[in-house]
Design a protein around this motif. Structure first.
Motif, short mmCIF file in Angstrom:
data_model
loop_
_atom_site.label_atom_id
_atom_site.label_comp_id
_atom_site.label_asym_id
_atom_site.label_seq_id
_atom_site.Cartn_x
_atom_site.Cartn_y
_atom_site.Cartn_z
N ALA A 103 0.80 -1.22 0.00
CA ALA A 103 0.00 0.00 0.00
C ALA A 103 0.84 1.27 0.00
CB ALA A 103 -0.93 0.00 1.21
N THR A 104 2.09 1.18 0.43
CA THR A 104 2.92 2.39 0.50
C THR A 104 3.63 2.71 -0.83
OG1 THR A 104 4.88 1.24 1.28
CG2 THR A 104 3.36 2.05 2.96
N LEU A 105 3.47 1.83 -1.82
CA LEU A 105 4.06 2.08 -3.14
C LEU A 105 3.39 3.31 -3.77
CD1 LEU A 105 4.33 -1.22 -5.20
CD2 LEU A 105 6.16 0.36 -4.60
N SER A 106 4.20 4.18 -4.36
CA SER A 106 3.61 5.33 -5.04
C SER A 106 4.57 5.90 -6.05
CB SER A 106 3.21 6.41 -4.05
OG SER A 106 4.35 7.17 -3.70
N ALA A 107 4.10 6.88 -6.79
CA ALA A 107 4.91 7.51 -7.83
C ALA A 107 6.15 8.17 -7.24
CB ALA A 107 4.08 8.53 -8.58
N ALA A 117 8.79 -3.34 -8.92
CA ALA A 117 9.24 -4.69 -9.25
C ALA A 117 8.16 -5.68 -8.80
CB ALA A 117 10.55 -4.99 -8.54
N GLU A 118 8.29 -6.91 -9.27
CA GLU A 118 7.31 -7.92 -8.95
C GLU A 118 8.03 -9.25 -8.77
OE1 GLU A 118 3.15 -7.28 -10.97
OE2 GLU A 118 4.13 -9.05 -11.82
N CYS A 119 7.53 -10.05 -7.85
CA CYS A 119 8.07 -11.39 -7.72
C CYS A 119 6.94 -12.32 -7.30
CB CYS A 119 9.22 -11.43 -6.73
SG CYS A 119 8.78 -10.99 -5.04
N SER A 120 7.20 -13.61 -7.34
CA SER A 120 6.20 -14.59 -6.98
C SER A 120 6.61 -15.29 -5.68
CB SER A 120 6.06 -15.61 -8.12
OG SER A 120 5.25 -16.68 -7.67
N ILE A 121 5.72 -15.20 -4.69
CA ILE A 121 5.97 -15.86 -3.41
C ILE A 121 4.74 -16.66 -3.02
CG2 ILE A 121 6.31 -15.45 -0.93
CD1 ILE A 121 8.09 -13.08 -1.70
N ARG A 122 4.93 -17.95 -2.71
CA ARG A 122 3.81 -18.86 -2.43
C ARG A 122 2.73 -18.77 -3.51
NH1 ARG A 122 5.58 -17.19 2.72
NH2 ARG A 122 4.32 -15.30 2.67
N ARG A 127 4.02 -7.06 -5.36
CA ARG A 127 4.55 -5.82 -5.93
C ARG A 127 5.32 -5.05 -4.86
NH1 ARG A 127 2.14 -2.58 -9.87
NH2 ARG A 127 1.71 -0.98 -8.32
N HIS A 128 6.46 -4.54 -5.26
CA HIS A 128 7.27 -3.74 -4.32
C HIS A 128 8.14 -2.80 -5.12
CE1 HIS A 128 11.05 -6.03 -5.10
NE2 HIS A 128 10.22 -7.01 -5.37
N ALA A 129 8.72 -1.82 -4.44
CA ALA A 129 9.69 -0.96 -5.12
C ALA A 129 11.00 -1.72 -5.23
CB ALA A 129 9.88 0.33 -4.32
N SER A 130 11.71 -1.48 -6.33
CA SER A 130 13.05 -2.08 -6.45
C SER A 130 13.97 -1.40 -5.44
CB SER A 130 13.59 -1.87 -7.86
OG SER A 130 13.73 -0.48 -8.12
N GLY A 188 11.08 -9.83 -0.66
CA GLY A 188 10.99 -10.24 -2.06
C GLY A 188 12.08 -11.25 -2.38
N ARG A 189 12.17 -11.63 -3.63
CA ARG A 189 13.17 -12.66 -3.98
C ARG A 189 14.38 -12.11 -4.69
NH1 ARG A 189 10.02 -17.27 -6.82
NH2 ARG A 189 12.05 -18.28 -6.72
N GLY A 190 14.26 -10.88 -5.24
CA GLY A 190 15.35 -10.33 -6.06
C GLY A 190 16.69 -10.26 -5.34
N ILE A 191 16.66 -9.78 -4.10
CA ILE A 191 17.93 -9.61 -3.38
C ILE A 191 18.55 -10.96 -3.03
CG2 ILE A 191 16.86 -9.42 -1.07
CD1 ILE A 191 19.87 -7.31 -2.27
N LEU A 192 17.71 -11.98 -2.83
CA LEU A 192 18.22 -13.31 -2.51
C LEU A 192 18.88 -13.94 -3.74
CD1 LEU A 192 15.20 -14.53 -0.37
CD2 LEU A 192 17.38 -13.63 0.47
N ASP A 193 18.26 -13.71 -4.91
CA ASP A 193 18.88 -14.18 -6.16
C ASP A 193 20.23 -13.49 -6.37
OD1 ASP A 193 16.81 -15.90 -6.75
OD2 ASP A 193 15.72 -14.43 -7.95
N LEU A 194 20.29 -12.19 -6.02
CA LEU A 194 21.55 -11.46 -6.20
C LEU A 194 22.67 -12.01 -5.30
CD1 LEU A 194 20.37 -7.76 -6.62
CD2 LEU A 194 21.28 -9.29 -8.38
#
Ligand SMILES: [Zn+2]
Length: 200
Positions: A103-107, A117-122, A127-130, A188-194
């Motif tokens: 909910a805190t995501l914004s322009a 950014a977007e990732c799939s969990i369960r 949706r989250h900011a990068s 999210g998953r992006g940082i774990l992949d990194l």
């Protein structure tokens, strides 16, 4: 070169690290066991002072926070038992990454150089900011330094969902909070992949 405080000693870290008595969780006991680093996101855009205040008000605590500009703040020695990840508090070190989500995501977030950014969990889209480039660098450098200080593999589970109790019992390395709690999606998953792409 900056330093983190670990078991009362300064340990080199290739990220800018700061600490102040104003943001220090006091009177926390020592942790008995250390098998993992748990990464989180804050879900909001408040910096270290705001994160510290929010956690204290809720009776929670964490070892580090990584701000949007890449500055790392240390709130407790790595050997303390902080309350950041429920059942993993007794065997993990916690790192919060300042990042809007849900909910805190914004322009406004594009002003920080963030994109959505977007990732799939369960099986669900999250949706989250990068993370900003600077905080990604700092989060990876900090995680690497903490793993080195505690003899942990710099390697993430980076799973699709929550780990089983059996998996967690054996685990050594880097976890996302969502891998410990069904209620969580951070970081999210992006940082774990990194982490895994950066390699040992
Ligand atoms: Zn979390």
């Amino acid at each position: 070169v900056s330093y983190i405080l670990s078991r009362g000693f300064e340990v080199e870290c290739e990220a800018p690290v700061r600490a102040t008595r104003d943001f220090k969780f006091q009177a926390l006991g020592r942790r008995a066991e250390t098998r993992a680093v748990v990464l989180h996101w804050t879900g909001g855009r408040r910096g270290a002072a705001g994160v510290f205040e929010t956690l204290r008000e809720r009776g929670l605590s964490v070892h580090f926070v990584v701000e949007a500009d890449g500055t790392v703040w240390q709130f407790a020695d790595c050997d303390r038992r902080c309350s950041h990840a429920g059942p993993a508090n007794g065997w993990s070190i916690g790192i919060e990454i300042v990042n809007p989500a849900g909910a805190t995501l914004s322009a406004k977030d594009s002003a920080d150089g963030r994109t959505v950014a977007e990732c799939s969990i369960r099986g669900r889209r999250v949706r989250h900011a990068s993370f900003t480039a600077a905080q990604t660098r700092s989060a990876l450098a900090l995680t690497r330094a903490v793993c080195a200080a505690w003899g942990l593999p710099f390697r993430a589970r980076a799973g699709e969902g929550t780990a089983t109790a059996r998996e967690l019992a054996d685990f050594r390395g880097v976890l996302g909070h969502y891998e410990i709690s069904d209620q969580k999606t951070d970081p999210g998953r992006g940082i774990l992949d990194l982490v895994n792409e950066a390699g040992p």
